[in-house]
Design an enzyme around this catalytic site. Structure first.
Site, mmCIF file in Angstrom:
data_model
loop_
_atom_site.group_PDB
_atom_site.id
_atom_site.type_symbol
_atom_site.label_atom_id
_atom_site.label_comp_id
_atom_site.label_asym_id
_atom_site.label_seq_id
_atom_site.Cartn_x
_atom_site.Cartn_y
_atom_site.Cartn_z
ATOM 1 N N PRO A 88 0.813 -1.226 0.000
ATOM 2 C CA PRO A 88 0.000 0.000 0.000
ATOM 3 C C PRO A 88 0.848 1.278 0.000
ATOM 4 C CG PRO A 88 -0.543 -1.433 1.885
ATOM 5 C CD PRO A 88 0.580 -2.081 1.153
ATOM 6 N N GLU A 115 2.229 -8.314 7.470
ATOM 7 C CA GLU A 115 2.604 -6.895 7.553
ATOM 8 C C GLU A 115 3.493 -6.464 6.391
ATOM 9 O OE1 GLU A 115 1.362 -4.482 9.778
ATOM 10 O OE2 GLU A 115 -0.001 -6.180 9.939
ATOM 11 N N ARG A 154 -5.414 -6.486 -21.293
ATOM 12 C CA ARG A 154 -6.362 -5.961 -22.292
ATOM 13 C C ARG A 154 -5.739 -4.888 -23.168
ATOM 14 N NH1 ARG A 154 -8.758 -1.580 -20.812
ATOM 15 N NH2 ARG A 154 -10.711 -1.825 -21.923
ATOM 16 N N ASP A 169 -12.602 2.918 -24.413
ATOM 17 C CA ASP A 169 -12.922 2.803 -22.990
ATOM 18 C C ASP A 169 -12.408 3.981 -22.176
ATOM 19 O OD1 ASP A 169 -14.514 0.792 -21.881
ATOM 20 O OD2 ASP A 169 -13.084 -0.743 -22.517
HETATM 21 CL CL1 6GU Z 1 -0.480 -3.478 -3.727
HETATM 22 N N1 6GU Z 1 -1.151 -4.432 -1.368
HETATM 23 C C1 6GU Z 1 -1.889 -4.452 -0.257
HETATM 24 N N2 6GU Z 1 -1.659 -5.380 0.680
HETATM 25 N N3 6GU Z 1 -2.852 -3.579 -0.021
HETATM 26 C C2 6GU Z 1 -3.072 -2.692 -0.969
HETATM 27 C C3 6GU Z 1 -2.337 -2.611 -2.160
HETATM 28 C C4 6GU Z 1 -1.371 -3.521 -2.325
HETATM 29 N N4 6GU Z 1 -2.803 -1.604 -2.901
HETATM 30 C C5 6GU Z 1 -3.792 -1.083 -2.202
HETATM 31 N N5 6GU Z 1 -3.938 -1.713 -1.030
#
Ligand code: 6GU
Length: 225
Positions: A88, A115, A154, A169
């Site tokens: 994230p 984690e 795609r 699109d």
């Molecule tokens: Cl790439 N991994 C995780 N665990 N959570 C996420 C993410 C990735 N992208 C958004 N949330």
């Protein structure tokens, strides 16, 4: 395009990648998908791939050894290659990033879990790029990996039968897609816009462009700036 996905849950990757458009792209040889369980590469006698964090705290951290060994089993990569790690905290994945990645011959994706990764993996595999699919936290990297694979597939020649539909699109020209209608021309009193039934292709094109612009202005003004 060869996708090599390093994951603790290869069955998730295989199930999605073998259905629908991605499944057909595999059969046609447009893409190749290999899901590799990095647990198979651990030297730990109990097949462990994670451990508790130094300094304390909750959750478990993926250890370097199985990830590095699994990556080494893929070498040499087909060039040009990109190596991604799901987290994230990574660079936000979007249409422009998908286009950029679609130029690669091989894409390796490390799917995080728990984690996340021991930070030193970045030193061991310096070409690794951290990538996120949005500002929320998922329990694992499989959905991000599949989302990216789907979006990239795609864009590849031959994956979608009519490439004009990909170009029309949302995001391809920087705008949201226009509305779509199909038969019947009237359903429970709800009518299809007259212009779409007119047979006037220039007028239809003009209407669709105007709809795209109006929708983008209203729903996603950030795309226009
Ligand atoms: Cl790439 N991994 C995780 N665990 N959570 C996420 C993410 C990735 N992208 C958004 N949330």
């Amino acid at each position: 395009m060869k996708f090599s996905i390093l994951t603790l849950f290869p069955e998730i990757i295989d199930a999605y990648a073998s259905a629908s458009i991605m499944g057909r792209a595999c059969k046609q040889g447009v893409i190749e998908v290999k899901a590799i369980n990095f647990r198979d590469f651990t030297t730990d006698p109990h097949r462990k791939v994670d451990d508790s964090p130094f300094g304390g705290g909750s959750g478990m951290v993926l250890t370097c050894q199985p990830l590095e060994s699994a990556f080494e089993s893929l070498l040499p990569l087909q060039q040009p290659a990109r190596v991604l790690m799901t987290t994230p905290t990574g660079r936000r994945f979007d249409h422009a990033f998908a286009l950029e990645l679609s130029e690669a011959q091989q894409l390796v994706i490390f799917c995080g879990h728990y984690e996340g990764f021991d930070e030193r993996i970045k030193g061991l595999i310096p070409q690794i790029e951290e990538v996120s699919i949005g500002d929320y936290v998922l329990t694992g990297g499989e959905l991000p990996a599949l989302s990216m694979m789907d979006a990239i597939t795609r864009l590849l020649p031959g994956a979608v039968q009519k490439f004009t539909s990909v170009q029309a699109d949302s995001f391809y020209d920087g705008l949201l897609d226009h509305p779509h209608y199909t038969r019947p021309a009237e359903y429970k009193g709800l009518k299809v816009p007259d212009v779409l039934l007119s047979g006037n292709h220039a007028a239809i094109q003009q209407w669709r462009k105007a709809q795209s612009e109006e929708r983008t202005r209203r729903l996603r003004p950030d795309l226009l700036s």
